[in-house]
Design an enzyme around this catalytic site. Structure first.
Site, PDB file in Angstrom:
ATOM      1  N   TYR A  91      14.217  -2.476  -2.550  1.00 34.63           N
ATOM      2  CA  TYR A  91      13.321  -3.077  -3.483  1.00 34.63           C
ATOM      3  C   TYR A  91      11.974  -1.774  -3.750  1.00 34.63           C
ATOM      4  O   TYR A  91      11.939  -1.228  -4.745  1.00 34.63           O
ATOM      5  CB  TYR A  91      12.843  -4.231  -3.708  1.00 34.63           C
ATOM      6  CG  TYR A  91      11.833  -4.629  -4.471  1.00 34.63           C
ATOM      7  CD1 TYR A  91      12.154  -4.752  -5.880  1.00 34.63           C
ATOM      8  CD2 TYR A  91      10.616  -5.111  -4.319  1.00 34.63           C
ATOM      9  CE1 TYR A  91      11.274  -4.979  -6.799  1.00 34.63           C
ATOM     10  CE2 TYR A  91       9.776  -5.345  -5.257  1.00 34.63           C
ATOM     11  CZ  TYR A  91      10.060  -5.326  -6.353  1.00 34.63           C
ATOM     12  OH  TYR A  91       8.889  -5.596  -7.497  1.00 34.63           O
TER      13      TYR A  91
ATOM     14  N   GLY B  95       1.323  -0.104  -5.076  1.00 38.10           N
ATOM     15  CA  GLY B  95       0.260  -0.819  -5.241  1.00 38.10           C
ATOM     16  C   GLY B  95      -0.290  -0.575  -6.573  1.00 38.10           C
ATOM     17  O   GLY B  95      -0.835   0.790  -6.880  1.00 38.10           O
TER      18      GLY B  95
ATOM     19  N   ASN C  15      -1.192   1.440   5.582  1.00 35.38           N
ATOM     20  CA  ASN C  15      -0.177   0.727   4.944  1.00 35.38           C
ATOM     21  C   ASN C  15       0.478   0.024   6.205  1.00 35.38           C
ATOM     22  O   ASN C  15       0.781   0.352   7.093  1.00 35.38           O
ATOM     23  CB  ASN C  15       0.911   1.598   4.387  1.00 35.38           C
ATOM     24  CG  ASN C  15       2.046   0.981   3.880  1.00 35.38           C
ATOM     25  OD1 ASN C  15       2.125  -0.241   3.401  1.00 35.38           O
ATOM     26  ND2 ASN C  15       3.254   1.605   3.699  1.00 35.38           N
ATOM     27  N   GLY C  16       0.559  -1.398   6.027  1.00 34.92           N
ATOM     28  CA  GLY C  16       0.981  -2.416   7.069  1.00 34.92           C
ATOM     29  C   GLY C  16       0.318  -3.676   6.973  1.00 34.92           C
ATOM     30  O   GLY C  16      -0.580  -3.966   6.274  1.00 34.92           O
TER      31      GLY C  16
ATOM     32  N   CYS D  65       0.963  -1.132  -0.102  1.00 35.49           N
ATOM     33  CA  CYS D  65      -0.048   0.022   0.095  1.00 35.49           C
ATOM     34  C   CYS D  65       0.743   1.315   0.120  1.00 35.49           C
ATOM     35  O   CYS D  65       2.052   1.253   0.595  1.00 35.49           O
ATOM     36  CB  CYS D  65      -1.011   0.099   1.308  1.00 35.49           C
ATOM     37  SG  CYS D  65      -2.220  -1.196   1.447  1.00 35.49           S
TER      38      CYS D  65
END
Length: 581
Positions: A329, A113, A188-189, A87
């Site tokens: 990344y 995303g 996000n998580g 996310c």
């Protein structure tokens, strides 16, 4: 092949002033030579071109048995052999075009995303209005959709998740009404105590509309007895265990929260008109011309309203455990994440690989796009030219129909094309950011050799991944991770390259210097800062199931065994085989 050892002093950081760029650089004015630790570089003088039809992990990774081996219809799910950041979030307060700025910021965060996007804005009547959809940001929003989102306060979200007919229900931001008003949230998580919290809430009468752990947060806020609203958020977050960087919106407030460990990034910036912006990465700030101010600190709650910005400490926070894969990344190279330049980090990863895993070669190439910066670092340190040996197509959709005559490595060839003029007759070093299952790497090596490469030497700008992530990254189960099943030499044979080397974990920690303890290395070590205690843990934050049909346990494909229920001896054994420390 052992290398000689020398000492590497921690990289110095120049002092900062307000007039300087607001991040800690990894590059000192004079770059010290990276250390050379003893490392297991798997190499051979023979060319090992492996055309293996019997994949030793194919029984684990082949979820869809309808298609023969090497036929990829939904290529992205099978061939994009990388961990996925799930996310990206953004929040804006105090700009009359808040929703349109959110839309642009989500464009900048699209890499985090690609399967769903949404924006919630507060209109002039203090009503929360939402537009969400499945697909890319440019597919979800148009001029008429953005016209539905007036106001100077908005939050947005992009997500990656599994596909499904009811996926739209799980697209964030979520909006809920309760007796004191309405609240929207983008998250996000991943929460490692999701099942426990959901069961508790359902026992008390809560009804869930989705299977996303983010909905738990809304229910906790709604059922909290704390006053005022801000303390409801604090009360809810104190019950959460795991990773969360969240933005909330109410009728008159924007709130940003980061978990006490700071697993996932969240930054704050400000536009020239005074509008406050929160985003997962600084690249989103750059696009909307907001100036980076600082990170949201681990365990911090920031409230923005007509009175300005107020900061609260959520709870006494332990030593931060920021996700190192953001630098390896996930994040864009032009972002500043956890106070460090992502570009500089990756360049140094490549330099260390060139020093600690040298090989005679004629050209250095990258697996685009994520391996490019590390390859530039490798080439610069090795004194070998960097060239574009692989061209990536950016116009590939999710699903392709293969011709009746089977094309080998169809999914990889759709996305990557070798440049014969760069490769033919050459000894090639190919740099990639990571190896997860190894399936894509083996096809890339085969493709390079078919294009005429004399030798192919793989250099991986991360340590071997041996364990799943439970903090908001979609990684396979440990049984699917090739470095958890094989040592370096076995991986080299499986991939078919002439030599293989990973970035040593000790070298990575040494590079980070005094800040090394502030990062999470669980995917490389199997040691989790927050141990998931539930038997099964969500590996992704969102699911295709809408949560109304069947029990939680019946959801397939979205759960992985918690580390406590796995054979940790096997993990530690595999770590010894593939460790360079």
């Amino acid at each position: 092949m052992a290398a000689t050892a020398s000492n590497l002093s921690p990289l110095s950081k120049p002092p900062l002033s307000n007039s300087q760029k607001p991040h800690k650089t990894l590059l000192p004015k004079t770059l010290p030579k990276p250390s050379i630790f003893s490392s297991n570089i798997s190499r051979t003088h023979k060319s090992h071109l492996v055309f293996a039809s019997k994949n030793p992990i194919s029984d684990v990774i082949s979820a869809n048995k309808k298609y023969p081996d090497d036929v990829f219809v939904e290529y992205e799910a099978d061939d994009d052999d990388k961990p996925r950041e799930e996310c990206g979030v953004v929040g804006i307060y105090g700009d009359s075009e808040a929703a349109r700025l959110c839309y642009l910021a989500l464009h900048a965060l699209q890499h985090r995303g690609q399967e769903g996007a949404g924006i919630v804005a507060v209109n002039n009547n203090n009503v929360l209005q939402s537009v969400t959809g499945v697909g890319l940001v440019s597919e979800v929003f148009n001029e008429s959709k953005l016209d539905q989102l007036p106001g100077d306060l908005a939050i947005g979200h992009v997500r990656y998740s599994t596909a499904g007919s009811s996926m739209l229900k799980n697209v964030q931001p979520f909006v809920a009404g309760y007796r004191f008003g309405s609240v929207g949230v983008a998250h996000n998580g991943n929460l490692v105590n999701y099942q426990k919290l959901r069961a508790m809430l359902e026992d008390n009468g809560s009804i869930f509309n989705t299977s996303s752990d983010t909905e738990v947060v809304l229910h906790l806020i709604a059922t909290s007895k704390a006053r005022p609203f801000l303390l409801r958020i604090v009360d809810a977050c104190e019950k959460l265990v795991g990773a969360y960087s969240m933005v909330f919106v109410t009728e008159d407030k924007l709130v940003a929260v980061r978990d006490p460990y700071g697993f996932r990034p969240l930054v704050m910036g400000r536009r020239s008109n005074g509008a406050v912006v929160f985003a997962s990465e600084t690249c989103a700030l750059d696009l909307i011309e907001a100036t980076y101010e600082r990170e949201v600190s681990p365990g911090e709650v920031l409230i923005v309203d007509k009175d300005g910005v107020q900061s609260l400490c959520l709870m006494p926070h332990p030593e931060p455990k920021q996700c190192i894969f953001e630098h390896i990344y996930f994040s864009l190279p032009n972002s500043i994440v956890f106070g460090r330049s992502v570009y500089e980090s990756r360049h140094l990863f490549g330099e260390i690989l060139a020093t600690e895993a040298p090989v005679d070669c004629d050209v250095v190439i990258a697996v685009p796009d994520s391996g490019v910066v590390a390859a530039l670092g490798y080439a610069a340190k090795a004194g070998v030219p960097f060239q574009q040996g692989l061209i990536r197509s950016h116009y590939v959709g999710r699903t392709f129909i293969e011709p009746s005559q089977k094309i080998r490595d169809f999914g990889v060839k759709l996305k990557l094309s070798p440049v014969r003029g760069v490769l033919e007759g050459k000894r090639v070093v190919v740099v990639d950011d990571s190896i997860v299952r190894g399936t894509t790497s083996s096809k890339i090596v085969r493709m390079l050799k078919e294009a005429g490469a004399k030798e192919v030497h793989m250099r991986i700008a991360s340590p071997p991944i041996i364990a799943s992530c439970y903090y908001g990254v979609d990684t396979p189960s440990s049984e699917e991770l090739i470095s958890n099943r094989m040592n370096v030499e076995e991986i080299r044979e499986f991939i078919g390259c002439d030599s293989l080397a990973f970035l040593p974990l000790n070298s990575l920690k040494h590079l980070l210097g005094n800040e090394s303890p502030n990062f999470c290395y669980a995917c490389f070590s199997g040691k989790y800062p927050v141990e998931p205690t539930e038997l099964k843990v969500k590996k992704v934050g969102d699911f295709m199931d809408d949560g109304l049909y069947g029990s939680i346990e019946s959801l397939d494909g979205g759960w992985v065994q918690g580390p406590g229920s796995q054979n940790l001896e096997k993990v530690s054994g595999a770590q010894k085989l593939s460790s360079f420390s």
